[in-house]
Design a protein around this motif. Sequence first.
Motif, PDB file in Angstrom:
ATOM      1  N   LYS A  49     -24.327 -54.649  12.984  1.00 39.75           N
ATOM      2  CA  LYS A  49     -23.914 -54.816  14.851  1.00 39.75           C
ATOM      3  C   LYS A  49     -24.858 -54.583  15.386  1.00 39.75           C
ATOM      4  CE  LYS A  49     -19.414 -54.380  14.485  1.00 39.75           C
ATOM      5  NZ  LYS A  49     -17.871 -53.452  14.691  1.00 39.75           N
ATOM      6  N   CYS A  52     -27.386 -58.686  15.207  1.00 43.38           N
ATOM      7  CA  CYS A  52     -27.071 -59.519  15.640  1.00 43.38           C
ATOM      8  C   CYS A  52     -26.750 -59.161  16.892  1.00 43.38           C
ATOM      9  CB  CYS A  52     -25.709 -59.611  14.477  1.00 43.38           C
ATOM     10  SG  CYS A  52     -24.259 -59.262  14.798  1.00 43.38           S
ATOM     11  N   LEU A  54     -24.766 -57.319  18.720  1.00 40.05           N
ATOM     12  CA  LEU A  54     -22.906 -56.839  19.458  1.00 40.05           C
ATOM     13  C   LEU A  54     -23.389 -55.126  19.834  1.00 40.05           C
ATOM     14  CD1 LEU A  54     -20.767 -58.482  16.822  1.00 40.05           C
ATOM     15  CD2 LEU A  54     -21.100 -59.187  19.318  1.00 40.05           C
ATOM     16  N   LEU A  55     -24.175 -54.575  19.169  1.00 36.12           N
ATOM     17  CA  LEU A  55     -24.548 -53.341  20.172  1.00 36.12           C
ATOM     18  C   LEU A  55     -26.029 -53.219  20.034  1.00 36.12           C
ATOM     19  CD1 LEU A  55     -23.158 -51.221  17.126  1.00 36.12           C
ATOM     20  CD2 LEU A  55     -21.872 -50.627  19.303  1.00 36.12           C
ATOM     21  N   LYS A  74     -29.955 -63.984  24.030  1.00 35.85           N
ATOM     22  CA  LYS A  74     -30.182 -65.238  23.829  1.00 35.85           C
ATOM     23  C   LYS A  74     -30.505 -66.076  22.685  1.00 35.85           C
ATOM     24  CE  LYS A  74     -27.338 -66.816  28.198  1.00 35.85           C
ATOM     25  NZ  LYS A  74     -27.874 -68.135  29.196  1.00 35.85           N
ATOM     26  N   ARG A  77     -29.742 -64.662  19.237  1.00 35.70           N
ATOM     27  CA  ARG A  77     -28.351 -65.130  19.053  1.00 35.70           C
ATOM     28  C   ARG A  77     -28.493 -66.449  18.243  1.00 35.70           C
ATOM     29  NH1 ARG A  77     -24.305 -62.897  23.471  1.00 35.70           N
ATOM     30  NH2 ARG A  77     -24.446 -60.472  22.978  1.00 35.70           N
ATOM     31  N   GLN A  78     -29.589 -67.227  19.021  1.00 36.85           N
ATOM     32  CA  GLN A  78     -29.874 -68.643  18.553  1.00 36.85           C
ATOM     33  C   GLN A  78     -30.374 -68.930  16.810  1.00 36.85           C
ATOM     34  OE1 GLN A  78     -29.062 -71.579  21.178  1.00 36.85           O
ATOM     35  NE2 GLN A  78     -29.262 -72.852  19.661  1.00 36.85           N
ATOM     36  N   TYR A  82     -23.657 -64.666  12.139  1.00 39.13           N
ATOM     37  CA  TYR A  82     -23.587 -63.452  11.544  1.00 39.13           C
ATOM     38  C   TYR A  82     -22.075 -63.591  11.028  1.00 39.13           C
ATOM     39  CZ  TYR A  82     -21.083 -58.705  12.198  1.00 39.13           C
ATOM     40  OH  TYR A  82     -20.863 -57.939  12.133  1.00 39.13           O
ATOM     41  N   ALA A 105     -19.856 -75.335  20.293  1.00 38.96           N
ATOM     42  CA  ALA A 105     -20.440 -74.222  21.487  1.00 38.96           C
ATOM     43  C   ALA A 105     -21.601 -73.552  21.451  1.00 38.96           C
ATOM     44  CB  ALA A 105     -19.344 -72.682  20.661  1.00 38.96           C
ATOM     45  N   TYR A 106     -22.456 -74.240  19.883  1.00 40.05           N
ATOM     46  CA  TYR A 106     -24.022 -73.809  19.830  1.00 40.05           C
ATOM     47  C   TYR A 106     -24.815 -75.506  20.936  1.00 40.05           C
ATOM     48  CZ  TYR A 106     -23.515 -69.900  16.913  1.00 40.05           C
ATOM     49  OH  TYR A 106     -23.890 -68.409  16.139  1.00 40.05           O
TER      50      TYR A 106
ATOM     51  N   ALA B 296     -16.485 -76.434  24.417  1.00 38.08           N
ATOM     52  CA  ALA B 296     -15.710 -76.280  22.776  1.00 38.08           C
ATOM     53  C   ALA B 296     -15.094 -75.083  23.633  1.00 38.08           C
ATOM     54  CB  ALA B 296     -16.511 -75.588  22.251  1.00 38.08           C
ATOM     55  N   THR B 383     -21.536 -63.289  19.319  1.00 40.28           N
ATOM     56  CA  THR B 383     -22.710 -63.641  18.562  1.00 40.28           C
ATOM     57  C   THR B 383     -23.010 -65.420  19.043  1.00 40.28           C
ATOM     58  OG1 THR B 383     -21.951 -64.711  16.898  1.00 40.28           O
ATOM     59  CG2 THR B 383     -22.208 -62.735  17.301  1.00 40.28           C
ATOM     60  N   PRO B 385     -24.984 -67.915  21.019  1.00 43.33           N
ATOM     61  CA  PRO B 385     -25.820 -67.556  22.342  1.00 43.33           C
ATOM     62  C   PRO B 385     -25.515 -67.987  24.027  1.00 43.33           C
ATOM     63  CG  PRO B 385     -26.275 -69.646  21.792  1.00 43.33           C
ATOM     64  CD  PRO B 385     -24.895 -69.320  20.697  1.00 43.33           C
TER      65      PRO B 385
END
Lengths: 315, 532
Positions: A49, A52, A54-55, A74, A77-78, A82, A105-106, B296, B383, B385
């Motif tokens: 975490k 990735c 999240l923490l 960001k 994450r791109q 995970y 969403a990406y 989305a 997670t 971006p």
Amino acid sequence: MSSPVIEVNQVTHLFKDHRALNGISFQVDAGTLHGFVGPNGAGKTTTLKLICTLLRPQTGQIRVFGLDVRSDVKSIRQKLGYMPDHFSMYKQMTVYEYLDFFAAAYGHVAKRRDVIVGDVLALTDMEGRKDDLIQGLSRGMQQRVSLARVLVNDPDLLLLDEPASGLDPRARIELMEILRELRRMGKTIFISSHILSELAELCDSVTIIDRGVTKYSGPMDDLLYAQGDRPVFRLRVEVDTEQWGARLPSLQGVEAVEPVEGKPEFRLTVSSPDIDANSMLTQLLAMGVPIAGFQRDQRKLNDAFMDLTERGVRT
Amino acid sequence: MNKTFALLIRSLRTESRDIKIHLFRAGLASLIVLILYFGHELQRQVTAPGMILFKWMTVANWIFITVSGVTLFAVSISEETEHETLGLLRMANIGPLSLLLGKWLPRMLMAFVLVSVQFPFTLLTVTLGGVSWDQIWATYLMLLAHLVLVGNVGLLASVLKPTSVQACTLALAILLIGRILPFLVLAILYLGAFKGMWGQSVADWYYANVALPINSCTSSGRLFGEILSTSFRGSPWTNQVASNLALGAGLFCISWLIFDRVTMRHIGGSATASRSLISRIMTRKSRVSSTVWDWALGWKDFRQVARGLKFMYLKFGLYALFFAVVVYISRISGENFQDSVRNGAMTLMVVIWFFLLPLEMCLLGGRLFRLEIKDQTWSTLLTLPLSLRELVQSKLGGAVLGLIPTITVLGLSLLPNASEIARELTRDSEGMLMGIAYFFSGVILAAYLSTYFSIVWNWAVPMISAASGIAMAFFGNLVAWIVIMIMLMGASGGDKYLGIMLLLMMITGNLVVAFITHFAIGQQLIAKGAES
């Protein structure tokens, strides 16, 4: 030497008064399949975490592709995908909608998404189930969809937390095949798992942690020698076990021959790390041994794990 | 008997560690402390404040018991099904009666003790004046009977439904239907009599012999219509007490009789796999995949939180139907068509503005993150971006699309009465606008609180989060108003803008609390992402 994709340096993390990580350090090279092993409560999921984003790390430093997880959230994450240790899915969606949703969403446009989703469905062998509702899929199928979701962004780094947990043997083997294929495609895969035999077979390198502390991190092969051990091979013969049991100690470099109880098998411990599987096999063939099976003994990863990690419940 | 005691002790132990039980206790205790404080303040201003104090305490207890029936009792068996421990308990040879008693008794004890400890404070109301001993006995017996009834409604729902969400919803539905149905039938009977389908005597007979006796048998009917009146001198033993106790016992017996047949089905499949008939009919194994919008998250939450296009059409249809019914009733009451349309529009506007829009906003708030957290999809979304703000804004945008029918119909309903509304606005523009702004600030606060509760309470279904958000915003405002009124009591004269200033203060207060909740939600969302 390939450049490190993940660099974890002296990271400590506390949850209230519980120290989940206590200065762990390791690194993962690009294009490798890296195993992450530890007993329950060792801090594996916390580490994942943190990587990735999240923490946020409390002390120490984590860099992913050279970027700091505190400040470059960001961008990191791109570049990564995970997969958590639980099914994190919108079960009312169809498989196609689920993957299309994440691709959108990406930031991919509709035309491009169609190609991407088609590709990941093909890779995970889910093309025939694309209009199935996720809630109707088996656990193994859902795991494949999860993996497909991770891939829609074509990430360079995959973080997989216990991906094989709860899967039946067939689904597990198929998952491992997909991971091998992904490694061939040049992805870096960081995989946390309890299934040591499969990790030993699959991974190029491994990190073992226990109670928030790194116990070992490096190439899988080196793990055995790091314990002061010598390579051990497992040989299965077709006939006449007793006869070969008497002759095998005469092989060059063999230090000990140990019959496996109840099986036509021997464990051959060699005297030097330089003696590899090829040279041993050449000698066996020259001796005329009727070989039914031959492999590097994987039991050692279990042993190494047991040696490195402490018994008992964490207090 | 030993098995029942074992379960009783286990339940008491578990519940002593359960945050929601403590929250309930803390909520009721705070309310009683507040009421006592107001009673103390009132003593200076009112000659016999006992009755006011007593009314507040009784209503608070009545609400507490009703809510506990829909929540605490309704999860008693379904929580065992959800945790997959019901099968283990049955394997330990614990019979249905022991199980039901073992789960029901601790909750009943808890509620009973909580209500009983207030008894000394109730005696205070006699000292303060305005309350008789008859009233106190009647009230406590009424509350006890009500507790037995709602506790058993909750228990039955808990046996019938495998998940806590379904059980809470069913318990709420049973209580609501039980309260509304007799009057719905009465309305239909009078409507039919008006249309000449049957004589008015049928409706009158039903009113006198069915609707009124049923009403007097309900705790709410008796509480607000009888016990809390200043002239009450009746006996504590009434039809309500007898009927509630008998019905409660009957429901307990039904739960016992059907226990094996129903719960075995739940144990056989997992709790979540056991679905309602409608859900089974509606759910298919596959369907043609729809195309995701480029936006989305908006697409997902329009479908998931606002329930998509079909639900939108359904809402438009229901509003049209409601409008048509009101217009029809106006017409048969002798109004001309134009006035009937205006009546319909005005009714629709009032219902939407004061009830449906606030409720829908709070429900959307209660669903926005609850579903993600429950299905453990929130960490996956984090997670992506996107910053937390971008993520939440996109989700909210999709969910808010679900308000289109309500807002459109609200806008349309203003048209037939536009001139009247404009006249009212020009007559007292500052007061009206301030009133509207104040009401809306309260709704925003309620929506924020609903959202917050839905995130921090793992057990809360969206309906409960929404109800809690509305209740907290309402009571918070009520308390603030009472404090202000007490402070102003005895003050001489008053500026003509005093009211507007007070409204401005209240609007600011609501928005400040909403603002604080906004940041608390952000913190909780980050924490939940790391948790799952």
